[in-house]
Design a protein around this motif. Structure first.
Motif, PDB file in Angstrom:
ATOM      1  N   HIS A   1      -3.257  -2.759   6.769  1.00 47.37           N
ATOM      2  CA  HIS A   1      -4.636  -3.033   6.823  1.00 47.37           C
ATOM      3  C   HIS A   1      -4.793  -4.578   7.436  1.00 47.37           C
ATOM      4  CE1 HIS A   1      -8.789  -1.780   5.816  1.00 47.37           C
ATOM      5  NE2 HIS A   1      -8.945  -3.004   5.065  1.00 47.37           N
TER       6      HIS A   1
ATOM      7  N   ASP B   1      -6.124  -1.525  -5.308  1.00 47.08           N
ATOM      8  CA  ASP B   1      -5.471  -2.101  -3.514  1.00 47.08           C
ATOM      9  C   ASP B   1      -6.467  -3.054  -3.329  1.00 47.08           C
ATOM     10  OD1 ASP B   1      -3.993  -2.741  -1.709  1.00 47.08           O
ATOM     11  OD2 ASP B   1      -3.779  -0.551  -0.896  1.00 47.08           O
TER      12      ASP B   1
ATOM     13  N   THR C   1       0.770  -1.211  -0.015  1.00 47.43           N
ATOM     14  CA  THR C   1       0.184   0.181  -0.063  1.00 47.43           C
ATOM     15  C   THR C   1       0.741   1.332   0.084  1.00 47.43           C
ATOM     16  OG1 THR C   1      -1.802  -1.387   1.133  1.00 47.43           O
ATOM     17  CG2 THR C   1      -1.764   1.242   1.360  1.00 47.43           C
TER      18      THR C   1
ATOM     19  N   GLN D   1      -7.752   0.485  -0.147  1.00 43.70           N
ATOM     20  CA  GLN D   1      -7.912  -0.750   0.433  1.00 43.70           C
ATOM     21  C   GLN D   1      -9.053  -1.015   1.288  1.00 43.70           C
ATOM     22  OE1 GLN D   1      -4.440  -2.324   2.201  1.00 43.70           O
ATOM     23  NE2 GLN D   1      -4.920  -4.195   2.301  1.00 43.70           N
TER      24      GLN D   1
HETATM   25 MG   LIG Z   1      -2.036  -2.682   2.095  1.00 43.70          MG
END
Ligand SMILES: [Mg+2]
Ligand SMILES: Nc1ncnc2c1ncn2[C@@H]1O[C@H](COP(=O)(O)OP(=O)(O)OP(=O)(O)O)[C@@H](O)[C@H]1O
Ligand SMILES: Nc1ncnc2c1ncn2[C@@H]1O[C@H](COP(=O)(O)OP(=O)(O)OP(=O)(O)O)[C@@H](O)[C@H]1O
Ligand SMILES: [Mg+2]
Lengths: 193, 251, 456
Positions: free
Chosen positions: C346, C169, C46, C92
């Motif tokens: 995440h 993402d 990311t 994301q």
């Molecule tokens: Mg990520």
């Protein structure tokens, strides 16, 4: 001035304004009820709460304009929330913000110690009082009464906005969520120095 | 015609109301604000579709405030010239004092209903768009405010959710009031922390959608100005002049 | 000039961390390519994407060495938001990528930023909604949509820009299997039509078929043991009894019972009310009806709002469990044990929430899409943990769109559609009933079943 502002700083002020807009609204009603019993002096005790957002935002963001812009946005949001004080509030917001801004400008946006924040609260108090003097027609009151109102307001600005604002911002800093804002950078600098 | 005030351009409405208020601040007789207040109510009655019950609910605290202004002015007024019209115990109330007191409390009422008129007939989003389109407010600020405003319901829910989440995690669960009051501080800081994060995300989203903060060349929702606005502004100004010049026509 | 994105010896780190997230990374992406970026959770995918759309290093005070060139120009020569007229991003986390209230406003906002003429706007909005099959959501309030719906809306918002480069993402991570499959097919068509460059981050490539031409691997993916169907550990006595639960006008009357040690999977199309049901179960939203159980644990679809402490270790140990260190190690959280829970990736956030719930002896644990955004190793570790706990008598109710995971894990399957629980089935029945699967946008995990037959 706006050029040097990051978008995330503006949105941050706006979201803080929403949180405190809700708090303000609460206090406005408390103030109104009190005002019925003890007159306009009722607001003076809690007046500092109205300046808190400008002090918190300036303390966090540390860029010229942070006090005026945040206080104005807070007032605007309050109006949008359906506050009965209405559009007049936006002007009060600008005036209050200018008061705090003046103090920060006088230190050239370099110092953010407790006493500067308290002075900023006092600045807001004085500016807003002059404005209120005019719109609220305080000129009909006796000098003693006006002086008392001013005194209480200054005290409230220094205590609630200055000390309270710093306490809230420091509490927030401790949660670690203010990374990427000027306040964290300076804290690190101090630690290293 | 009934919804004219709702359709009025918000910026124009804002300016008209501000001008009225600042002008009123120069008058210290009871009649000017009283006439103006009555006028505002008439305008509101004919040109808006507001819920009067709601209006009254919002107005109630201001009636109380206005009373507060009334008696404090009587007691603490500076100028005590003129003939005594009233005396309670050892307090002598002169005509000037009474006039000032009435004036200030009517002023509170006039200002409040003027403000309520704005609040109850204006859509917030339209107001921001109009500030940007008519008063050339910077889009950076305008959209910043708009995003904040739209997070209002989310933040309200969050207030409840954070409390619940704490309980779910095994924190909180205070019984008495004092502990609960202290608990609010435990909610305020996470709420602000949440606000910081949301602000960052929203700003990222705006930037990722190509928002540079520069002025826009065209709008999806255009907020217009027209004849209606001229007519209503004239009405406001007429009302203002009428109440300021009452000396001549009231005698 | 056909180089769209060019990284030359790029290193990057966050201001407060000592560790470099990206080190001496060099690669080039040409116009019209389809590239996938892979790597284990938390390796910096990311972060890399944020460097490609210029959100970083500006917005986080990060330290960047080397040069990032976008369309042949230095990325720092663009003003904020400028490059995003040509590079569109789908983030994301479905919860945090919108700034306006309704779908229409969000789309219009994007068009205004691009200086599109007013008479063109209506057409473009209508077209993109038709293209993405989202016309019914035009006036919907974004905050009220389900996770998967938001992710699809985000794609529409990116496409309305007619971007030259599309950054994705983990775009499939919250989509139900059928929708995910359709999404890939549709993206394939679209790319051929308008020759976009597509750069996607993805852990699990099986859903994509042969979509990508090339992959950039950020870290060696460690081999993870494949999942093998577990044996049921269901016991006699009840541990979660739900009776006539109903919430926020969408969730209709629901009743079901789970036994001690039972692992149940809750599946269904996007927007069918799975998250709503879980929230109602742990009283996060007002509801009527009764829920009988002891000590519920809950891992939400976006877990951030659960976090209370300043670092990951405290967060996991918050409930007072004594196996914090073991959990941290097993869920690969040790390297970030001292980081702030909000400042991790995440997938890591999700694992922190999972670890926190597993650590303090809860009897019923509800998990909302714990599998999304996890790499194979984390997935297998999660599987083992759930299996162990279930044997000790913990009951699990798990929402997932990962059919393979569900197949290997579930004792029973609860299916939802349109806010209604359509039934509680024995796991084996579901996988062989094509009608049932189709009605709920599910796909049978053919590969695993095949693998199993070979083993047998
Ligand atoms: Mg990520
Ligand atoms: N804001 C931040 N501040 C400090 N460190 C961060 C921040 N965001 C992420 N990190 C760290 O940087 C590393 C890479 O994070 P990133 O989000 O890029 O991972 P990722 O590869 O996308 O993982 P995932 O697949 O789980 O989404 C992580 O180890 C994380 O702990
Ligand atoms: N706060 C809310 N108010 C009104 N409706 C809502 C709210 N939250 C969700 N909904 C509606 O309820 C439906 C179900 O949402 P939910 O989040 O439960 O879906 P889901 O099954 O979890 O989907 P996904 O797999 O995409 O996460 C959606 O259609 C959504 O529009
Ligand atoms: Mg969901």
């Amino acid at each position: 001035m706006l050029k040097s502002w990051k978008l995330k700083e503006i949105v941050l002020m706006s979201l803080f304004a929403v949180v405190f807009g809700i708090v303000y609204l609460l206090f406005l009603h408390v103030g109104n009820i009190w005002a019925g019993f003890i007159g306009p002096i009722a607001y003076e005790w809690i007046f500092g709460i109205w300046f808190i957002v400008s002090i918190i935002c300036m303390y966090i963001i540390r860029k010229p304009g942070a006090a005026v812009v945040s206080e104005t946005i807070a007032a605007a949001i309050e109006v949008l929330l359906g506050n009965a004080v209405g559009p007049r509030l936006i002007l009060s917001g600008i005036v209050q913000g200018l008061g705090a801004e003046a103090v920060f400008a006088a230190t050239r946006y370099k110092r953010f110690d407790l006493w500067v924040l308290m002075l900023a609260g006092v600045g807001s108090s004085i500016f807003s009082f002059v404005y209120g003097y005019f719109l609220g027609g305080f000129s009909v009151y006796s000098t003693g009464y006006v002086a008392l109102m001013l005194g209480i307001r200054i005290l409230s600005g220094a205590m609630i906005a200055g000390i309270g604002g710093k306490a809230v911002a420091d509490g927030l800093l401790a949660t670690g969520s203010l990374r990427g804002y000027a306040i964290s950078r300076s804290k690190k600098g101090e630690a290293r120095a | 015609m009934k919804n004219a005030l709702h359709r009025m351009n918000p910026s124009v409405k804002f300016l008209a109301i501000t001008i009225c208020m600042f002008t009123m601040a120069f008058f210290f007789d009871p009649w000017t604000p009283l006439v103006f207040w009555a006028g505002v109510l008439v305008l509101q009655f004919f040109f808006s579709e507001i819920n009067w019950k709601r209006w009254l609910l919002f107005m109630l605290p201001f009636f109380v405030t206005s009373f507060g202004y009334f008696w404090t002015t009587l007691v603490f007024a500076e100028d005590s010239s003129g003939s005594v019209v009233w005396s309670i115990w050892n307090l002598q109330i002169t005509e000037t004092q009474l006039n000032h007191a009435l004036s200030l409390s009517f002023r509170v009422l006039a200002f409040s209903s003027l403000s309520l008129l704005f609040a109850l007939t204006t859509n917030p989003v339209t107001f921001i768009l109009s500030l940007m389109q008519q008063l050339r407010l910077s889009p950076k600020i305008a959209y910043g405010v708009m995003v904040g405003y739209q997070f209002l319901p989310v933040l309200k829910d969050e207030f409840v959710q954070i409390g619940q989440a704490h309980r779910l995690r095994g924190a909180g669960g205070e019984k008495n009031t004092l502990q609960r009051l202290l608990g609010v501080r435990r909610i305020l800081i996470p709420m602000l922390a949440g606000a910081v994060r949301k602000a960052e995300r929203a700003a990222f989203a705006m930037e990722a959608r190509g928002f540079t903060g520069e002025r826009r060349s065209s709008y999806f929702r255009v907020i217009s100005m027209g004849k209606l606005d001229i007519a209503l502004v004239s009405l406001f100004l007429f009302l203002l002049v009428l109440s300021c010049t009452h000396i001549w026509w009231l005698g | 000039m056909h180089e769209v994105i060019h990284f030359d010896k790029v290193s990057f780190r966050y201001p407060d961390e000592e560790k470099w997230i990206l080190e001496e990374l060099s690669f080039t992406i040409q116009r019209g390519e389809r590239v996938v970026i892979t790597g284990p959770s938390g390796c910096g995918k990311t972060t890399l994407l944020y460097l490609c759309n210029r959100l970083y290093p500006d917005n986080c005070d990060g330290i960047l060495l080397g040069s990032v060139k976008l369309f042949g120009k230095n990325s720092s020569s663009f003003i904020p938001g400028e490059i995003n007229h040509r590079i569109a991003t789908v983030f994301q986390d479905p919860d945090s990528q919108f700034c306006m209230q309704t779908v229409e406003e969000e789309l219009a906002f994007t068009l205004e930023n691009l200086h599109v003429k007013r008479d063109e706007m209506e057409n473009r909005i209508r077209d993109v909604l038709a293209l993405t099959d989202l016309t019914e959501f035009r006036y919907a309030v974004i905050q009220k949509l389900s996770g998967g719906q938001k992710q699809r809306i985000a794609t529409a918002c990116a496409l309305i820009m007619k971007p030259e480069v599309l950054l994705l993402d983990e775009p499939l991570s919250h989509l139900d299997p059928f929708t995910a499959k359709k999404y890939v097919e549709w993206l394939d068509e679209l790319q051929q039509k308008c020759a976009m460059t597509i750069v996607a981050i993805e852990h699990r490539l099986d859903l994509w078929g042969d979509f990508f031409e090339r992959s950039i691997s950020l870290n060696k993916n460690e081999m993870a043991p494949i999942l093998i169907k577990r044996k049921s550990s269901k016991q006699k006595n009840d541990s979660l009894v739900v009776n006539k639960l109903q919430a926020n006008t969408y969730l209709q009357e629901t009743s079901f019972t789970l036994k001690r040690g039972e692992v149940a999977v809750l599946a269904g199309p996007n927007g069918s009310g799975k998250s709503t049901l879980l929230k109602a179960l742990c009283e996060l939203i007002p509801s009527s009806g009764s829920v009988e159980s002891k000590l519920l644990g809950y891992v939400p679809q976006s877990p951030e709002f659960l976090f209370l402490t300043k670092n990951v270790r405290d967060e996991v140990g918050f409930g007072g469990g004594d196996n914090t260190e073991e959990l941290l190690a097993r869920l690969q959280l040790l390297p970030i044990a001292d980081s702030h829970p909000f400042a991790v990736s995440h997938g890591q956030k999700r694992r922190v929430a999972i670890a926190a719930m597993l650590s303090d002896g809860r009897e019923v644990i509800l998990m909302d899409e714990p599998t999304s955004g996890q790499d194979a190793k984390a997935l297998s570790e999660l599987f083992q943990l759930i299996d162990e706990r279930a044997r000790e008598g913990t009951t699990f109710l798990i929402v997932t769109h990962d059919m393979e995971f569900a197949y290997c894990l579930a004792d029973s399957i609860l299916l939802m559609n349109d806010g209604r629980l359509t039934g509680q089935f024995n796991a084996d029945i579901v996988w062989s009933d094509d009608h049932l699967l189709m009605d709920h946008n599910l796909l049978s995990p053919k590969e695993v079943i095949l693998r199993e037959k070979c083993f047998a």
